[in-house]
Design a protein around this motif. Structure first.
Motif, PDB file in Angstrom:
ATOM      1  N   MET A 419      40.022  48.536 -10.556  1.00 61.03           N
ATOM      2  CA  MET A 419      38.653  48.041 -10.610  1.00 61.03           C
ATOM      3  C   MET A 419      37.683  49.201 -10.474  1.00 61.03           C
ATOM      4  N   VAL A 420      36.532  49.072 -11.126  1.00 60.04           N
ATOM      5  CA  VAL A 420      35.447  50.055 -11.004  1.00 60.04           C
ATOM      6  C   VAL A 420      34.315  49.400 -10.211  1.00 60.04           C
ATOM      7  N   ALA A 421      33.862  50.095  -9.178  1.00 54.46           N
ATOM      8  CA  ALA A 421      32.796  49.573  -8.322  1.00 54.46           C
ATOM      9  C   ALA A 421      31.528  50.391  -8.531  1.00 54.46           C
ATOM     10  N   ILE A 422      30.443  49.703  -8.866  1.00 58.14           N
ATOM     11  CA  ILE A 422      29.123  50.329  -9.028  1.00 58.14           C
ATOM     12  C   ILE A 422      28.257  49.834  -7.877  1.00 58.14           C
ATOM     13  N   ALA A 423      27.890  50.726  -6.987  1.00 61.66           N
ATOM     14  CA  ALA A 423      27.137  50.353  -5.785  1.00 61.66           C
ATOM     15  C   ALA A 423      25.703  50.873  -5.897  1.00 61.66           C
ATOM     16  N   VAL A 424      24.733  49.999  -5.573  1.00 56.58           N
ATOM     17  CA  VAL A 424      23.312  50.350  -5.560  1.00 56.58           C
ATOM     18  C   VAL A 424      22.782  50.050  -4.164  1.00 56.58           C
ATOM     19  N   ARG A 425      22.282  51.080  -3.514  1.00 54.79           N
ATOM     20  CA  ARG A 425      21.765  50.913  -2.156  1.00 54.79           C
ATOM     21  C   ARG A 425      20.306  51.339  -2.094  1.00 54.79           C
ATOM     22  N   ASP A 426      19.493  50.515  -1.434  1.00 56.85           N
ATOM     23  CA  ASP A 426      18.104  50.913  -1.214  1.00 56.85           C
ATOM     24  C   ASP A 426      17.916  51.291   0.245  1.00 56.85           C
ATOM     25  N   HIS A 427      16.733  51.803   0.565  1.00 57.54           N
ATOM     26  CA  HIS A 427      16.425  52.223   1.944  1.00 57.54           C
ATOM     27  C   HIS A 427      15.274  51.386   2.506  1.00 57.54           C
ATOM     28  N   GLY A 428      15.321  50.105   2.145  1.00 54.90           N
ATOM     29  CA  GLY A 428      14.301  49.207   2.640  1.00 54.90           C
ATOM     30  C   GLY A 428      14.709  48.540   3.941  1.00 54.90           C
ATOM     31  N   PRO A 429      14.023  47.471   4.317  1.00 55.94           N
ATOM     32  CA  PRO A 429      14.297  46.795   5.591  1.00 55.94           C
ATOM     33  C   PRO A 429      15.551  45.926   5.577  1.00 55.94           C
ATOM     34  N   GLY A 430      16.152  45.711   4.406  1.00 57.45           N
ATOM     35  CA  GLY A 430      17.325  44.841   4.360  1.00 57.45           C
ATOM     36  C   GLY A 430      16.938  43.372   4.261  1.00 57.45           C
ATOM     37  N   VAL A 431      17.947  42.518   4.397  1.00 54.13           N
ATOM     38  CA  VAL A 431      17.763  41.073   4.247  1.00 54.13           C
ATOM     39  C   VAL A 431      18.433  40.386   5.430  1.00 54.13           C
ATOM     40  N   PRO A 432      17.808  39.356   6.001  1.00 54.94           N
ATOM     41  CA  PRO A 432      18.491  38.604   7.066  1.00 54.94           C
ATOM     42  C   PRO A 432      19.838  38.069   6.573  1.00 54.94           C
ATOM     43  N   GLU A 433      20.826  38.109   7.455  1.00 49.57           N
ATOM     44  CA  GLU A 433      22.185  37.707   7.064  1.00 49.57           C
ATOM     45  C   GLU A 433      22.238  36.272   6.543  1.00 49.57           C
ATOM     46  N   ASP A 434      21.456  35.369   7.144  1.00 48.37           N
ATOM     47  CA  ASP A 434      21.505  33.975   6.715  1.00 48.37           C
ATOM     48  C   ASP A 434      20.797  33.745   5.380  1.00 48.37           C
ATOM     49  N   LEU A 439      19.820  34.570  -2.162  1.00 43.95           N
ATOM     50  CA  LEU A 439      19.108  35.527  -3.002  1.00 43.95           C
ATOM     51  C   LEU A 439      19.386  35.324  -4.484  1.00 43.95           C
ATOM     52  N   PHE A 440      20.529  34.698  -4.807  1.00 45.35           N
ATOM     53  CA  PHE A 440      20.873  34.486  -6.209  1.00 45.35           C
ATOM     54  C   PHE A 440      20.203  33.238  -6.793  1.00 45.35           C
ATOM     55  N   ASP A 441      19.595  32.421  -5.959  1.00 47.06           N
ATOM     56  CA  ASP A 441      18.951  31.216  -6.464  1.00 47.06           C
ATOM     57  C   ASP A 441      17.674  31.572  -7.224  1.00 47.06           C
ATOM     58  N   PRO A 442      17.376  30.872  -8.320  1.00 50.15           N
ATOM     59  CA  PRO A 442      16.150  31.186  -9.080  1.00 50.15           C
ATOM     60  C   PRO A 442      14.887  30.856  -8.289  1.00 50.15           C
ATOM     61  N   TYR A 443      13.902  31.711  -8.468  1.00 52.60           N
ATOM     62  CA  TYR A 443      12.572  31.564  -7.875  1.00 52.60           C
ATOM     63  C   TYR A 443      12.591  31.665  -6.351  1.00 52.60           C
ATOM     64  N   VAL A 444      13.675  32.187  -5.785  1.00 53.29           N
ATOM     65  CA  VAL A 444      13.722  32.398  -4.341  1.00 53.29           C
ATOM     66  C   VAL A 444      13.317  33.840  -4.053  1.00 53.29           C
ATOM     67  N   ARG A 445      12.274  34.004  -3.270  1.00 61.66           N
ATOM     68  CA  ARG A 445      11.778  35.334  -2.913  1.00 61.66           C
ATOM     69  C   ARG A 445      11.420  35.322  -1.441  1.00 61.66           C
ATOM     70  N   LEU A 446      11.889  36.336  -0.727  1.00 58.65           N
ATOM     71  CA  LEU A 446      11.592  36.440   0.693  1.00 58.65           C
ATOM     72  C   LEU A 446      10.183  36.971   0.902  1.00 58.65           C
ATOM     73  N   ALA A 447       9.734  36.867   2.144  1.00 58.51           N
ATOM     74  CA  ALA A 447       8.357  37.273   2.443  1.00 58.51           C
ATOM     75  C   ALA A 447       8.136  38.749   2.140  1.00 58.51           C
ATOM     76  N   HIS A 448       9.112  39.583   2.468  1.00 60.63           N
ATOM     77  CA  HIS A 448       8.975  41.014   2.202  1.00 60.63           C
ATOM     78  C   HIS A 448       8.885  41.276   0.708  1.00 60.63           C
ATOM     79  N   GLY A 449       9.639  40.521  -0.084  1.00 58.65           N
ATOM     80  CA  GLY A 449       9.611  40.712  -1.531  1.00 58.65           C
ATOM     81  C   GLY A 449       8.267  40.313  -2.120  1.00 58.65           C
TER      82      GLY A 449
END
Length: 493
Positions: A419-434, A439-449
């Motif tokens: 398998m080939v793994a392509i990883a993309v990491r940002d240096h933002g605040p992250g996302v709450p675990e719950d 995040l994959f649902d359409p039109y779902v955006r967190l407050a930070h976003g």
């Protein structure tokens, strides 16, 4: 970076590595192991019965030979000493008796054959019978010897040196020599009776050996034929299943070719399965096509009344009311555009090809750097087979998210376990675990976003996951231990 990527899985155990992954391999292994185990158990039972039967036969044959030997000993002991050699000479001229007989003045050493349980049992049985028949005689010296190594007299004369007429009717010297039973007993002081004879079954050591090469060769040949037939049958059974698996995988990745229907061959159950799969594939294909046409038509048709409503809102005199109308219409227009984009981005019709990741990711990184963003990436020389434009859009969506919400991004590519793994990491605040699963649902955006990118619609991650899953891969999200969101794409190498 993480010390252990989230797509990392522990090394398979020895049992897991030994157990094949394919149905053909598993059925073959089970059938081969079952046949081998059955053959071993059957061979063990047969060998045990053969040894028990051989033991009984050897006991009976040894007693028969011993009774004859005890009679011969009593006969020669009853003769005067000067008549013994004359009688022996007469017996040799007549063709001999059951025993080859000779007299010596001392015990003649015998080079015995290699000790075996069956030979030892025969010698013990002969010794016990002689002792029972001749209770007052001195113990006899017994041994099995090969003809070419047998010495018959005290002066070193070998059996092979004797005339053929003396031994050809008594012992087997050629073409296949048999072991010879040698009995030596002292008739009186200074006179030793030397007797050599064959067992009733001369080849009792080899004929009762379950591990004889001819028997092993026959068993091995029969086992090989049965295993070959089993493997052919297993392959014949599993070949249609492999075709079904390939057809399902191709259909799931959008590579289905209607000109190559699933062959309806094999067993009745598979033919029914193939027909059901073909019918299901056609229904799903029609449903997808109808859904796309309906979705695009509705989205396209909605833009005309939205445009009219915008024009009419300009005619409103109340500025506050006009602004509210415009805000609602802009939001509705954005949702329509998002729906069109979702259909367009997740259903890109192109042929799979070999994609060099360094070239694709290099273009994305250069474009981001020209826009003033900081992106880290190192070439790896890896490639995957995918739809180039669709894969580029999926990775681009992840990179855009990383740059919108993290300002700085890192891209890495690794290969392990096919398998080939392509990883993309940002240096933002992250996302709450719950909130990761939503995040994959359409039109779902967190407050930070919403604060960082108020023009977004929350469709990028869903589109990216749909594209990756259509390639037979996975998209997984997690929070990096050192901060930021960590997105990993896994694709077949």
């Amino acid at each position: 970076m993480c010390s252990r990527p989230m797509w990392w899985s522990p090394m398979p155990s020895f049992r897991q590595r030994l157990w094949p992954a394919s149905l053909l391999g598993r059925l073959s292994l089970v059938m081969v192991a079952g046949l081998l185990l059955t053959q071993l158990v059957a061979s063990y039972i047969w060998a045990s019965q053969l040894r028990a039967k051989a033991q009984v036969e050897v006991q009976s044959a040894s007693q028969y030979v011993a009774h004859g030997a005890s009679g011969a000993i009593r006969f020669f002991r009853s003769l005067p000493a000067n008549y013994r050699q004359l009688l022996i000479q007469q017996l040799r001229e007549m063709g001999g008796t059951r025993f080859f007989v000779n007299f010596n003045h001392a015990y003649v050493p015998v080079h015995s054959i290699e000790a075996t349980p069956l030979a030892d049992s025969a010698l013990q049985s002969v010794a016990a019978t002689l002792k029972s028949d001749l209770p007052h005689s001195p113990p006899s010296h017994l041994a099995f010897a090969w003809p070419d190594q047998l010495v018959v007299s005290e002066d070193g004369v070998r059996l092979n040196d004797l005339p053929d007429a003396w031994v050809q009717h008594i012992l087997l010297l050629k073409p296949d020599p048999a072991p010879i039973l040698v009995i030596q007993t002292e008739i009186e002081p200074g006179n030793w009776l030397y007797m050599a004879a064959l067992m009733p079954n001369p080849y009792f050591l080899s004929s009762n050996d379950p591990l004889a090469w001819d028997r092993l060769a026959l068993q091995g040949l029969s086992l090989a034929v049965v295993l070959l037939l089993c493997l052919l049958v297993v392959r014949w059974i599993t070949r249609p299943l492999a075709a079904l698996s390939e057809a399902a995988a191709a259909f799931g990745q959008g590579q289905d070719d209607k000109t190559l229907p699933l062959p309806e061959t094999g067993s009745r159950e598979f033919i029914n399965t193939a027909r059901a799969f073909s019918a299901m594939r056609e229904r799903i294909q029609r449903y997808i096509e109808d859904r796309e046409r309906l979705f695009i038509s509705i989205s396209h048709d909605l833009r005309t009344p939205i445009t009219r409503l915008k024009l009419r809102s300009e005619l409103l005199d109340d500025e506050a009311l006009r602004n509210e109308f415009e805000e609602d219409l802009d939001e509705l227009d954005m949702m329509v555009k998002g729906a069109l984009q979702c259909v367009k981005d997740s259903d890109i019709h192109e042929n799979p090809a070999e994609v060099k990741l360094d070239a694709m990711l290099g273009r994305l990184v250069r474009s981001a750097r020209l826009a003033g963003h900081e992106v880290a990436y190192q070439d790896t020389g890896l490639s995957v087979r995918a739809k180039p434009l669709a894969l580029k859009r999926a990775i681009g969506n992840l990179l855009d998210n990383a740059l919108y919400y993290g300002k700085r991004a890192e891209i890495s590519v690794t290969s392990a376990d096919g398998m080939v793994a392509i990883a993309v990491r940002d240096h933002g605040p992250g996302v709450p675990e719950d909130a990761l699963a939503s995040l994959f649902d359409p039109y779902v955006r967190l407050a930070h976003g919403r604060e960082q990118n108020d023009g977004g619609m929350g469709l990028g991650l869903g589109i990216a996951r749909s594209v990756i899953e259509a390639h037979g891969g996975q998209l997984q999200l997690s929070n990096h231990p050192q901060g930021g969101l960590y997105a990993v794409i896994r694709l077949p190498a």
